[in-house]
Scaffold this active site. Structure first.
Site, PDB file in Angstrom:
ATOM      1  N   ASP A  85     -95.703  -9.291  64.998  1.00  0.00           N
ATOM      2  CA  ASP A  85     -95.828 -10.745  65.020  1.00  0.00           C
ATOM      3  C   ASP A  85     -96.917 -11.198  64.052  1.00  0.00           C
ATOM      4  O   ASP A  85     -97.983 -10.588  63.962  1.00  0.00           O
ATOM      5  CB  ASP A  85     -96.166 -11.185  66.453  1.00  0.00           C
ATOM      6  CG  ASP A  85     -95.855 -12.642  66.714  1.00  0.00           C
ATOM      7  OD1 ASP A  85     -94.953 -13.188  66.057  1.00  0.00           O
ATOM      8  OD2 ASP A  85     -96.503 -13.225  67.607  1.00  0.00           O
ATOM      9  N   HIS A  86     -96.651 -12.259  63.338  1.00  0.00           N
ATOM     10  CA  HIS A  86     -97.641 -12.914  62.482  1.00  0.00           C
ATOM     11  C   HIS A  86     -98.363 -11.967  61.518  1.00  0.00           C
ATOM     12  O   HIS A  86     -99.596 -11.894  61.505  1.00  0.00           O
ATOM     13  CB  HIS A  86     -98.664 -13.662  63.334  1.00  0.00           C
ATOM     14  CG  HIS A  86     -98.100 -14.879  64.003  1.00  0.00           C
ATOM     15  ND1 HIS A  86     -97.771 -16.030  63.330  1.00  0.00           N
ATOM     16  CD2 HIS A  86     -97.762 -15.106  65.301  1.00  0.00           C
ATOM     17  CE1 HIS A  86     -97.279 -16.913  64.174  1.00  0.00           C
ATOM     18  NE2 HIS A  86     -97.254 -16.372  65.381  1.00  0.00           N
ATOM     19  N   GLU A 137     -91.875 -18.565  59.542  1.00  0.00           N
ATOM     20  CA  GLU A 137     -92.258 -19.790  60.236  1.00  0.00           C
ATOM     21  C   GLU A 137     -92.205 -20.975  59.280  1.00  0.00           C
ATOM     22  O   GLU A 137     -93.135 -21.188  58.510  1.00  0.00           O
ATOM     23  CB  GLU A 137     -93.669 -19.629  60.808  1.00  0.00           C
ATOM     24  CG  GLU A 137     -94.159 -20.783  61.647  1.00  0.00           C
ATOM     25  CD  GLU A 137     -95.502 -20.474  62.279  1.00  0.00           C
ATOM     26  OE1 GLU A 137     -96.494 -21.117  61.883  1.00  0.00           O
ATOM     27  OE2 GLU A 137     -95.559 -19.590  63.153  1.00  0.00           O
ATOM     28  N   GLY A 184    -101.420 -20.424  71.258  1.00  0.00           N
ATOM     29  CA  GLY A 184    -102.580 -20.524  72.138  1.00  0.00           C
ATOM     30  C   GLY A 184    -102.316 -21.476  73.288  1.00  0.00           C
ATOM     31  O   GLY A 184    -101.230 -21.490  73.861  1.00  0.00           O
ATOM     32  N   HIS A 214     -91.943 -19.906  69.608  1.00  0.00           N
ATOM     33  CA  HIS A 214     -93.349 -19.506  69.682  1.00  0.00           C
ATOM     34  C   HIS A 214     -94.094 -20.495  70.569  1.00  0.00           C
ATOM     35  O   HIS A 214     -93.687 -21.632  70.737  1.00  0.00           O
ATOM     36  CB  HIS A 214     -93.990 -19.525  68.290  1.00  0.00           C
ATOM     37  CG  HIS A 214     -93.624 -18.376  67.421  1.00  0.00           C
ATOM     38  ND1 HIS A 214     -94.489 -17.861  66.474  1.00  0.00           N
ATOM     39  CD2 HIS A 214     -92.500 -17.635  67.341  1.00  0.00           C
ATOM     40  CE1 HIS A 214     -93.900 -16.848  65.838  1.00  0.00           C
ATOM     41  NE2 HIS A 214     -92.687 -16.712  66.348  1.00  0.00           N
ATOM     42  N   GLY A 215     -95.223 -20.050  71.116  1.00  0.00           N
ATOM     43  CA  GLY A 215     -96.101 -20.959  71.840  1.00  0.00           C
ATOM     44  C   GLY A 215     -95.623 -21.291  73.229  1.00  0.00           C
ATOM     45  O   GLY A 215     -95.360 -22.459  73.547  1.00  0.00           O
ATOM     46  N   VAL A 237     -93.721 -14.367  74.230  1.00  0.00           N
ATOM     47  CA  VAL A 237     -94.592 -14.596  75.380  1.00  0.00           C
ATOM     48  C   VAL A 237     -95.836 -13.730  75.254  1.00  0.00           C
ATOM     49  O   VAL A 237     -95.811 -12.655  74.685  1.00  0.00           O
ATOM     50  CB  VAL A 237     -93.876 -14.301  76.719  1.00  0.00           C
ATOM     51  CG1 VAL A 237     -92.671 -15.206  76.907  1.00  0.00           C
ATOM     52  CG2 VAL A 237     -93.479 -12.840  76.829  1.00  0.00           C
ATOM     53  N   ARG A 239     -99.385 -14.680  77.615  1.00  0.00           N
ATOM     54  CA  ARG A 239     -99.947 -14.832  78.962  1.00  0.00           C
ATOM     55  C   ARG A 239     -98.884 -14.889  80.050  1.00  0.00           C
ATOM     56  O   ARG A 239     -99.146 -14.493  81.193  1.00  0.00           O
ATOM     57  CB  ARG A 239    -100.797 -16.099  79.009  1.00  0.00           C
ATOM     58  CG  ARG A 239    -102.211 -15.929  78.451  1.00  0.00           C
ATOM     59  CD  ARG A 239    -103.011 -17.185  78.701  1.00  0.00           C
ATOM     60  NE  ARG A 239    -102.742 -17.725  80.024  1.00  0.00           N
ATOM     61  CZ  ARG A 239    -102.715 -19.034  80.315  1.00  0.00           C
ATOM     62  NH1 ARG A 239    -102.955 -19.916  79.369  1.00  0.00           N
ATOM     63  NH2 ARG A 239    -102.474 -19.440  81.546  1.00  0.00           N
TER      64      ARG A 239
END
Length: 286
Positions: A85-86, A137, A184, A214-215, A237, A239
């Protein structure tokens, strides 16, 4: 379609999800306990799974955690892919492409638009030559996560249909659009997603790329199912599947044997992940 795209585990998982109208959990893992818990959840729920790593995992563990996860995924009873990811550093992408990733997110969103597109196309080709799927993205999803550059200082930019066309032209396999989602944590009002914008994005994509969410920190089940109904197949995902694990560690560290702490932490990952697999509709689809 290139032959390797037919057999690539990541792309096969996403194609099946779209055909079956369900979402597949793409869960970030930070350690071996979480990797093991995620895989056990997938086996128990009979669900496909995507295990994700941030670039941090490559830098700190020198690829060991990635290779371990990939080996464990091969032994699973259900399809599991390994995704980066990223990946925002070109040197990091080059290094990652030599590791057993099924997919890599080529995230050049911290560059201005033209450089973003040019660099994305370059690294998509680099990955595809190694039979690795890619994600990008379009637009800018604000916020930051562990080891990921914070883009909130840049002008906020939601994805437009025109950008979808531009990114499809890079050859990327999946797109993570910005339609009100943030990396976040969300503010006090929670997520405020623009589903009309997403509908336009989906119509423009027209099945040429897979759509990624995302997110999701703080998402409620009904919002998740609404996103899946709108057409996302890969659900990032963090958290959502790890909160119980960290609450357990914070509450029990020093109060029980270390081995028991680890075992109970793994069980927390298993149970919470299975819950979200059921919500996303992937349980029983593996």
């Amino acid at each position: 379609m290139s032959d390797w795209k037919e057999t690539n585990t990541h792309l096969r998982i996403l194609r099946d999800a779209e055909a079956g109208h369900y979402g597949v959990i793409a869960a970030i893992a930070y350690n071996i306990e979480q990797v093991h818990g995620l895989i056990k959840a997938a086996n128990t729920a009979r669900s496909p799974l995507i295990i994700q790593f941030f670039p941090w995992a490559i830098q700190v563990f020198d690829g060991l955690l990635v290779r371990t996860a990939a080996e464990a995924a091969k032994s699973a009873d259900v399809p599991i892919s390994i995704h980066l990811d990223h990946a925002q550093s070109e040197d990091l992408i080059r290094r990652a492409a030599e590791l057993p990733f099924d997919s890599i997110m080529v995230d050049m969103s911290h560059y201005e638009k033209e450089d973003n597109l040019c660099k994305t196309a370059q690294w998509v080709q680099h990955c595809n030559e190694r039979q690795i799927a890619t994600e990008a993205e379009p637009g800018r999803i604000e916020g930051g996560e562990d080891g990921v550059m914070d883009t909130a200082g840049l002008e906020a930019c939601m994805t437009t249909p025109e950008e979808v066309e531009e990114f499809v032209a890079t050859g990327v396999c999946a797109l993570a659009p910005a339609f009100g989602n943030v990396h976040g944590e969300y503010g006090p009002q929670g997520p405020r997603l623009d589903f009309k914008r997403f509908e336009n994005i989906r119509e423009c994509a027209d099945g040429r790329v897979h759509l990624v969410l995302h997110g999701t920190n703080g998402f409620e089940p009904d919002l998740m199912t609404k996103c899946i109904g709108a057409g996302v197949s890969k659900i990032n995902v963090n958290r959502l599947v790890l909160d119980d694990y960290y609450e357990h560690l914070h509450a029990k560290t020093g109060k029980m044997p270390h081995t028991q702490l680890i075992e109970e932490g793994i069980e927390k990952v298993i149970q919470l992940t299975m819950k979200w697999m059921d919500i996303c509709g992937s349980a029983g689809k593996g």
